[in-house]
Design a protein around this motif. Structure first.
Motif, PDB file in Angstrom:
ATOM      1  N   ALA A 195       5.230  -0.274  -1.613  1.00  0.00           N
ATOM      2  CA  ALA A 195       4.893   0.607  -0.495  1.00  0.00           C
ATOM      3  C   ALA A 195       5.715   1.875  -0.671  1.00  0.00           C
ATOM      4  O   ALA A 195       6.898   1.819  -1.019  1.00  0.00           O
ATOM      5  CB  ALA A 195       5.213  -0.047   0.841  1.00  0.00           C
TER       6      ALA A 195
ATOM      7  N   VAL B 130      -7.050   0.743  -6.773  1.00  0.00           N
ATOM      8  CA  VAL B 130      -7.369   1.766  -5.792  1.00  0.00           C
ATOM      9  C   VAL B 130      -6.371   1.642  -4.655  1.00  0.00           C
ATOM     10  O   VAL B 130      -5.774   0.592  -4.465  1.00  0.00           O
ATOM     11  CB  VAL B 130      -8.798   1.585  -5.243  1.00  0.00           C
TER      12      VAL B 130
ATOM     13  N   ARG C 220       3.714   2.893   3.326  1.00  0.00           N
ATOM     14  CA  ARG C 220       2.286   2.648   3.148  1.00  0.00           C
ATOM     15  C   ARG C 220       2.072   1.900   1.840  1.00  0.00           C
ATOM     16  O   ARG C 220       2.669   2.232   0.824  1.00  0.00           O
ATOM     17  CB  ARG C 220       1.499   3.965   3.090  1.00  0.00           C
ATOM     18  N   HIS C 221       1.178   0.898   1.884  1.00  0.00           N
ATOM     19  CA  HIS C 221       0.820   0.205   0.646  1.00  0.00           C
ATOM     20  C   HIS C 221       0.256   1.212  -0.348  1.00  0.00           C
ATOM     21  O   HIS C 221      -0.553   2.071   0.021  1.00  0.00           O
ATOM     22  CB  HIS C 221      -0.265  -0.842   0.911  1.00  0.00           C
ATOM     23  N   VAL C 222       0.677   1.100  -1.614  1.00  0.00           N
ATOM     24  CA  VAL C 222       0.092   1.953  -2.650  1.00  0.00           C
ATOM     25  C   VAL C 222      -0.239   1.109  -3.872  1.00  0.00           C
ATOM     26  O   VAL C 222       0.348   0.044  -4.098  1.00  0.00           O
ATOM     27  CB  VAL C 222       1.045   3.095  -3.084  1.00  0.00           C
ATOM     28  N   ALA C 223      -1.173   1.605  -4.647  1.00  0.00           N
ATOM     29  CA  ALA C 223      -1.507   0.980  -5.916  1.00  0.00           C
ATOM     30  C   ALA C 223      -0.461   1.378  -6.961  1.00  0.00           C
ATOM     31  O   ALA C 223       0.289   2.339  -6.767  1.00  0.00           O
ATOM     32  CB  ALA C 223      -2.893   1.427  -6.361  1.00  0.00           C
TER      33      ALA C 223
ATOM     34  N   GLY D 282      -4.721  -3.765  -5.384  1.00  0.00           N
ATOM     35  CA  GLY D 282      -5.021  -2.732  -6.357  1.00  0.00           C
ATOM     36  C   GLY D 282      -3.886  -2.441  -7.312  1.00  0.00           C
ATOM     37  O   GLY D 282      -3.724  -1.300  -7.731  1.00  0.00           O
TER      38      GLY D 282
ATOM     39  N   MET E   4       7.234  -0.262   8.986  1.00  0.00           N
ATOM     40  CA  MET E   4       5.955  -0.378   8.276  1.00  0.00           C
ATOM     41  C   MET E   4       5.099  -1.476   8.901  1.00  0.00           C
ATOM     42  O   MET E   4       3.875  -1.366   8.985  1.00  0.00           O
ATOM     43  CB  MET E   4       6.184  -0.675   6.795  1.00  0.00           C
TER      44      MET E   4
END
Lengths: 201, 83, 201, 83
Positions: D56, C161, D60-63, C155, C54
């Motif tokens: 993540a 978001v 991927r970073h997520v809210a 977020g 990542m």
């Protein structure tokens, strides 16, 4: 520290020395290289002429101004003079700071101000034998004006102010959009003086 | 007033146009940079128009209305192009 | 190119390679060093943990975003992981461009975004034996937000978001002004994993 | 639904608090990140408050309102501090 010299420089050694002198969290550097200055012809080499003494004094004044405006532990500028081939290093600016934002700001300020205030002149020697004195880009004067500084000598004419005072770069009609000035084919030899000056501050 | 003069330095394209890099210039009384540039143009018509030229007095950039006095080191050059 | 590795790096060699690959007029670099993170105690060393895979992907996405926004010939990021002593190099960002303004902007954007998006965590080992996980500075999230980006994970919460979308860093109350978080004296050993990853883009 | 699970990764201080760096987590049906963080807090009360934690999903970073599904790689960590 300001160094004007003909010889090439070792940016890594200079940065290591800078780092050794300070517990800086951040060092930002700018390196400028000989590129193609004319749009329609390949550059073979540049000749850099300068005004010894005034040159170092102007750059030191620029570094002092950066240090007054941002948190700077130390600024270092090396500028080469004399004959430089395509892709060679011309100029190196390094700024050490505890804060990366200040290091970025000060480094960019120094190179912007140097381009409009430090008395260097570039003559471009093209691959086809032509030779030109490079003219100051209006964009450089504009960039300096954006910092709130008056580009050196922009104050010529009746409304002029000294270079140290605040003012606008837009005061000189006719300076804009002259990318290069043709002098004469191979007329450059008499101007060739290459000196090595080294000054510390 | 006898012997009152300035030291004039020419750089880069200006030096090419004057054919010299340094000379002594008699200056019986102080003048503005603009007035001195008129004297310069009279001597070296090939420098015209001189309004584009920049001046440094005693190694500092000055505006054209600055005063030039005997004993000064006056440098004449096109806008700088280092970096 | 993005490199995450335990070993130290030779910034000069990396910059020379970058220059060799492009006829860049300008290269701007940022180097970050281990400094004293705690206000009241000397740092002996840092331990840098990361999320392999990542980490490289996030940094590559950051470089791609910089390249879409400014004129960039190439961006290079090297980030070290594992145990780093005081004053050692942590991170190096170099950007080659035909235009110095673009090089400055892209380089600063990349390091700002890296600090809020790339999954690294710093544990500070103090000279007196204490050990702390360094907390994210609100200033870093604020800097990222100034570029118009949403800091990673800002977020979280109902008004959130995705990190890729535009947004504000101010959405997370309680994140501000936590300069460091005490975990426990010497409680850090079990988290110690230091891997070397090398990826090219 | 049998065997439906996510792979959970813990980093840095979160790994210290859970005492593990990786585990398989049964997930019979998809949940929001916020709901899953509630499950996480129930298992590891020492992580409270979990609202501060970042997620993540598949690197991927997520809210927190993002959806988590069986098969996902979910990473849990404090705000990052690299650079």
């Amino acid at each position: 520290m300001v160094i004007v010299q003909q010889d090439d420089f070792d940016a890594a050694r200079l940065q290591a020395q800078l780092r050794g002198r300070h517990a800086a969290g951040a060092i930002v550097t700018f390196t400028g290289y000989v590129r193609d200055y004319a749009q329609d012809a390949a550059t073979r080499s540049l000749f850099l002429e300068h005004y010894p003494g005034m040159c170092e004094r102007e750059i030191e004044a620029i570094c002092a101004a950066a240090g007054a405006r941002w948190q700077v532990l130390e600024s270092l500028v090396v500028h080469r003079v004399g004959e430089l081939r395509h892709k060679e290093q011309i100029v190196f600016v390094a700024v050490a700071s505890a804060h990366r934002g200040d290091a970025f700001r000060a480094c960019e300020y120094i190179i912007d101000a140097l381009k409009t205030r430090a008395p260097f002149w570039k003559r471009e020697n093209l691959a086809d034998g032509d030779s030109f004195w490079v003219s100051q880009h209006q964009a450089d004067a504009d960039k300096t004006a954006q910092w709130g500084d008056d580009p050196a000598g922009a104050g010529c004419g009746p409304a002029a102010v000294p270079a140290e005072a605040a003012g606008s770069a837009a005061a000189v009609p006719g300076q804009a959009a002259r990318p290069k000035t043709a002098i004469s084919r191979n007329a450059a030899s008499q101007a060739a003086t290459s000196q090595t000056e080294e000054t510390s501050s | 007033m006898n012997g009152a003069a300035i030291k004039v330095l020419y750089f880069a394209q200006v030096a090419e146009l004057t054919g010299t890099r340094q000379e002594s210039w008699p200056l019986p009384h102080s003048v503005s940079g603009a007035d001195w540039l008129c004297q310069l143009e009279a001597r070296y018509p090939q420098l015209a128009p001189v309004s584009r030229l920049r001046l440094a007095v005693n190694q500092r950039h000055v505006a054209h209305q600055a005063s030039i006095q005997a004993g000064d080191e006056v440098a004449v050059f096109e806008p700088v192009t280092g970096g």
